[in-house]
Design an enzyme around this catalytic site. Sequence first.
Site: not given
Length: 561
Positions: A221, A353, A466
């Site tokens: 991330s 995601e 994610h």
Amino acid sequence: MFLSTLFLVSLATCVICGNPSSPPVVDTAHGKVLGKHVNVEGFSQPVAVFLGIPFAKPPLGSLRFAPPQPAEPWSSVKNATTYPPMCSQDAARGQAVNDLITNRKEKIHLEFSEDCLYLNIYTPADFSKNSRLPVMVWIHGGGLKLGGASSFDGRALSAYENVVVVAIQYRLSIWGFFSTGDEHSRGNWGHLDQVAALHWVQDNIANFGGDPGSVTIFGESAGGYSVSILILSPLSKNLFHRAISESGVAFIPGMFTKDVRPITEQIAVTAGCKTTTSAVIVHCMRQKTEEELLEIMHKLNLYKLSLQGDTKNSDQFVTSVLDGVVLPKDPKEILAEKNFNTVPYIVGINKQECGWLLPTMTGFLPADVKLDKKKAIALLEQFASMTGIPEDIIPVAVEKYTKGSDDPDQIREGVLDAMGDVAFGVPSVIVSRGHRDTGAPTYMYEYQYYPSFSSPQRPKNVVGDHADDVYSVFGAPILREGASEEEINLSKMVMKFWANFARNGNPNGKGLPHWPKYDQKEGYLHIGGTTQQAQRLKEEEVTFWTQSLAKKQPQPYHNEL
């Protein structure tokens, strides 16, 4: 105090490298550090762990909004057996994110402080200065405003793959990225902290069994984004030799800006500082307490999205900036000019995601909200205002991603897929293509698996959310309870891929599915319950967004996307 110091010194004098019966003590450039041994199930040899080693001075007082300075030396043996405080952030959110993503079996209560420039090291217990093991430096995620090194226990990766794992911290949010756009506060302090940590690794990691000539930076991330920024930055030249970006690259929209004035003035006014000059602003902001800066963050609500309010005035991130130091040019220009650190590079994304974690943590689409087309357009318009996407593209995107359906569930899924593509999928492909075109070895992956220890609130149809890949990378199925044999084997395979890449710049190895290079054929690896080669990741989505944006502006792809 004297007796405790004497005890630590006695340990330092009796320790023998490779003797796990004695707690490990290691020399650094600033002084000795005492670690501890921890066990990994299935291994007779423990892992040596060193927690909270300072790599820079505490960034307090005049060092707030300033480049990090080398740590002060110490004379006695420093106890490095407890987790360091994470960098200043919203404590409730920081703890919540940690509890969701950690690979540790046990939960720990986190502390937070402006004094946070520390790193953690995990290395095989029989290390010596001559071990010359590959070094893997982890940069945590959290939107440049949350997270810390101690959420990630590197013992499984170190034990299974015989590597040295280093998890670093860096200043976040206002502390890490406040900028006036000039010499008074250039910004990118968090990235400068990352560079300082890499310098520390070069100077010290050999004493922990690592090879300073074989350093891989990897992150997820905002950590993957930071890895991508460091690839583009001249400051990090020769500080690392391979790189892995998981769910984050330099083109993530909304994470970089050339114009700091709006958010800087907003922060200054909220802090009660005069905005007459940059010098006045910075002087005033340095006088604020840590608690006062936290209150400013709460008042500004810096990145929460919602369906309510004026969608054209959504709040901003405190972001990376064009500072002329870390980033001499716009990342897009640097990539196009091919003038950057062309190291072997893995770039990857998860299948969904924006499936559950990000909508939940940021509040931009609570699970109980039903969407119709009108609400979907409103939400994506707010998202567009943060990312620089022209609003008139949004209705077309909604139709494409919902396939014209009026079903609320399909609309919701389509909106989240669109956000995931704009924020992660499309930028990852574009950066990978740019890196590939320099001739540097490049690999891509897409991860799709449902972790057995996911939150019970997470929908079962969100497979590949994610940060899901991070569980496999750090051996969570091995360290935590309840994982299936399939999940454990998936984690072992992923750790092997990552460590092979750290060793020689190629993830392939004996007994592993073949991972093709990302060349003009754009082969990539689909990782999950079934791991196999595939081609042209997100090709249709990349074409849609690049062509749509090209019609609206002269640049081939938007500066922020």
